[in-house]
Design a protein around this motif. Structure first.
Motif, PDB file in Angstrom:
ATOM      1  N   MET A  31      44.483  30.621  44.815  1.00  0.00           N
ATOM      2  CA  MET A  31      43.809  31.024  43.575  1.00  0.00           C
ATOM      3  C   MET A  31      44.753  31.023  42.383  1.00  0.00           C
ATOM      4  O   MET A  31      44.339  30.729  41.264  1.00  0.00           O
ATOM      5  CB  MET A  31      43.217  32.441  43.714  1.00  0.00           C
ATOM      6  N   ILE A  32      46.011  31.335  42.608  1.00  0.00           N
ATOM      7  CA  ILE A  32      46.959  31.504  41.497  1.00  0.00           C
ATOM      8  C   ILE A  32      47.095  30.232  40.662  1.00  0.00           C
ATOM      9  O   ILE A  32      46.860  30.267  39.448  1.00  0.00           O
ATOM     10  CB  ILE A  32      48.327  32.007  42.020  1.00  0.00           C
ATOM     11  N   PRO A  33      47.432  29.089  41.267  1.00  0.00           N
ATOM     12  CA  PRO A  33      47.511  27.880  40.416  1.00  0.00           C
ATOM     13  C   PRO A  33      46.149  27.454  39.880  1.00  0.00           C
ATOM     14  O   PRO A  33      46.054  26.938  38.764  1.00  0.00           O
ATOM     15  CB  PRO A  33      48.098  26.810  41.342  1.00  0.00           C
ATOM     16  N   ALA A  42      33.319  25.722  31.000  1.00  0.00           N
ATOM     17  CA  ALA A  42      33.197  27.038  30.394  1.00  0.00           C
ATOM     18  C   ALA A  42      33.746  28.133  31.306  1.00  0.00           C
ATOM     19  O   ALA A  42      34.339  29.102  30.827  1.00  0.00           O
ATOM     20  CB  ALA A  42      31.735  27.320  30.061  1.00  0.00           C
ATOM     21  N   PHE A  43      33.560  27.991  32.609  1.00  0.00           N
ATOM     22  CA  PHE A  43      34.002  28.999  33.562  1.00  0.00           C
ATOM     23  C   PHE A  43      34.646  28.351  34.775  1.00  0.00           C
ATOM     24  O   PHE A  43      34.369  27.200  35.098  1.00  0.00           O
ATOM     25  CB  PHE A  43      32.810  29.838  34.053  1.00  0.00           C
ATOM     26  N   GLU A  67      39.806  43.612  40.299  1.00  0.00           N
ATOM     27  CA  GLU A  67      39.660  44.764  39.407  1.00  0.00           C
ATOM     28  C   GLU A  67      39.760  44.347  37.944  1.00  0.00           C
ATOM     29  O   GLU A  67      39.025  44.839  37.097  1.00  0.00           O
ATOM     30  CB  GLU A  67      40.751  45.789  39.736  1.00  0.00           C
ATOM     31  N   GLU A  68      40.677  43.443  37.652  1.00  0.00           N
ATOM     32  CA  GLU A  68      40.866  42.935  36.289  1.00  0.00           C
ATOM     33  C   GLU A  68      40.843  41.410  36.325  1.00  0.00           C
ATOM     34  O   GLU A  68      41.879  40.764  36.231  1.00  0.00           O
ATOM     35  CB  GLU A  68      42.193  43.437  35.723  1.00  0.00           C
ATOM     36  N   PRO A  69      39.662  40.820  36.477  1.00  0.00           N
ATOM     37  CA  PRO A  69      39.602  39.355  36.609  1.00  0.00           C
ATOM     38  C   PRO A  69      40.013  38.658  35.314  1.00  0.00           C
ATOM     39  O   PRO A  69      39.787  39.172  34.218  1.00  0.00           O
ATOM     40  CB  PRO A  69      38.127  39.088  36.920  1.00  0.00           C
ATOM     41  N   PRO A  70      40.633  37.485  35.451  1.00  0.00           N
ATOM     42  CA  PRO A  70      40.979  36.706  34.254  1.00  0.00           C
ATOM     43  C   PRO A  70      39.708  36.323  33.496  1.00  0.00           C
ATOM     44  O   PRO A  70      38.626  36.232  34.075  1.00  0.00           O
ATOM     45  CB  PRO A  70      41.663  35.464  34.826  1.00  0.00           C
ATOM     46  N   LYS A  71      39.871  36.065  32.207  1.00  0.00           N
ATOM     47  CA  LYS A  71      38.722  35.668  31.397  1.00  0.00           C
ATOM     48  C   LYS A  71      38.163  34.346  31.912  1.00  0.00           C
ATOM     49  O   LYS A  71      38.901  33.448  32.305  1.00  0.00           O
ATOM     50  CB  LYS A  71      39.126  35.526  29.932  1.00  0.00           C
ATOM     51  N   LYS A  72      36.849  34.245  31.870  1.00  0.00           N
ATOM     52  CA  LYS A  72      36.108  33.045  32.245  1.00  0.00           C
ATOM     53  C   LYS A  72      36.326  32.620  33.703  1.00  0.00           C
ATOM     54  O   LYS A  72      36.262  31.446  34.025  1.00  0.00           O
ATOM     55  CB  LYS A  72      36.433  31.891  31.300  1.00  0.00           C
ATOM     56  N   VAL A  73      36.629  33.593  34.562  1.00  0.00           N
ATOM     57  CA  VAL A  73      36.736  33.331  35.998  1.00  0.00           C
ATOM     58  C   VAL A  73      35.730  34.232  36.704  1.00  0.00           C
ATOM     59  O   VAL A  73      35.710  35.446  36.492  1.00  0.00           O
ATOM     60  CB  VAL A  73      38.162  33.582  36.539  1.00  0.00           C
ATOM     61  N   ILE A  74      34.890  33.620  37.519  1.00  0.00           N
ATOM     62  CA  ILE A  74      33.870  34.367  38.258  1.00  0.00           C
ATOM     63  C   ILE A  74      34.204  34.295  39.737  1.00  0.00           C
ATOM     64  O   ILE A  74      34.445  33.212  40.274  1.00  0.00           O
ATOM     65  CB  ILE A  74      32.468  33.769  38.012  1.00  0.00           C
ATOM     66  N   PHE A  75      34.220  35.448  40.365  1.00  0.00           N
ATOM     67  CA  PHE A  75      34.458  35.525  41.805  1.00  0.00           C
ATOM     68  C   PHE A  75      33.138  35.771  42.512  1.00  0.00           C
ATOM     69  O   PHE A  75      32.362  36.635  42.095  1.00  0.00           O
ATOM     70  CB  PHE A  75      35.419  36.678  42.140  1.00  0.00           C
TER      71      PHE A  75
END
Length: 183
Positions: A31-33, A42-43, A67-75
């Motif tokens: 997920m990191i890279p 857009a997402f 808990e603090e997802p990056p902007k424009k990332v949906i899990f």
């Protein structure tokens, strides 16, 4: 859609269990890279399929990100039952439940299967496809078994079995004969 179906989309990452039936830390580290690369859509969407199979290290490693997802990332985490997820994961997610698909819709998705497959799948397409695959394999194996049983019956009932040309060919072929004996 084509790139997504081939899993070649820069905006979709699917993490699923490995052969050990667990999702390990190495898989989650992918997920990191994925999150850090720039993208045009857009997402970005990260699907953790069968999240209940996350091992403890992998589950704990994504807690902060959930808990603090990056902007424009949906899990999206999937599990057969929300109670199978670790409470720490569950507390960081919005739970959405889906109903089983009706019998008639399963028939539209994969028509012509035996009725027991639709009923046994309990409205789940993945289960239906697994049962279908096993059924087709079993059907093929059963037809071979039936053929071999017929040969054995013919052998048992015929006084002239070994002199018949068709049977000699079967017995001369080492693979066919060993398969006949094993079945």
């Amino acid at each position: 859609c084509v790139r997504i179906s081939k899993r070649r989309s820069e905006s979709l990452l699917i993490i699923e269990p490995e052969k050990s039936m667990q999702i390990k830390l190495e898989s989650v580290k992918a997920m990191i890279p994925f999150i850090s690369f720039s993208f045009e859509s857009a997402f970005k969407i990260i699907i953790i399929d069968q999240a209940h199979r996350l091992n403890s290290q992998a589950a704990n490693s994504i807690l902060k990100t959930l808990e603090e997802p990056p902007k424009k990332v949906i899990f999206i985490l999937t599990a057969p039952d929300v109670r199978t997820l670790l409470p720490t994961l569950r507390s960081r997610c919005q739970v959405m439940t889906f109903q089983a698909l009706p019998f008639s819709l399963l028939q539209q998705i994969r028509p012509g299967l035996p009725e027991w497959i639709y009923k046994s799948s309990r409205g789940q397409v993945a289960t239906m496809l697994q049962l279908c695959e096993k059924w087709q394999t079993t059907e093929s194996e059963n037809s071979i078994r039936i053929e071999h049983i017929n040969h054995l019956i013919q052998f048992w009932n015929s006084n002239d079995f070994l002199n018949e040309l068709e049977n000699l060919t079967l017995l001369k072929d080492r693979n066919s004969f060993s398969q006949l004996v094993r079945q």
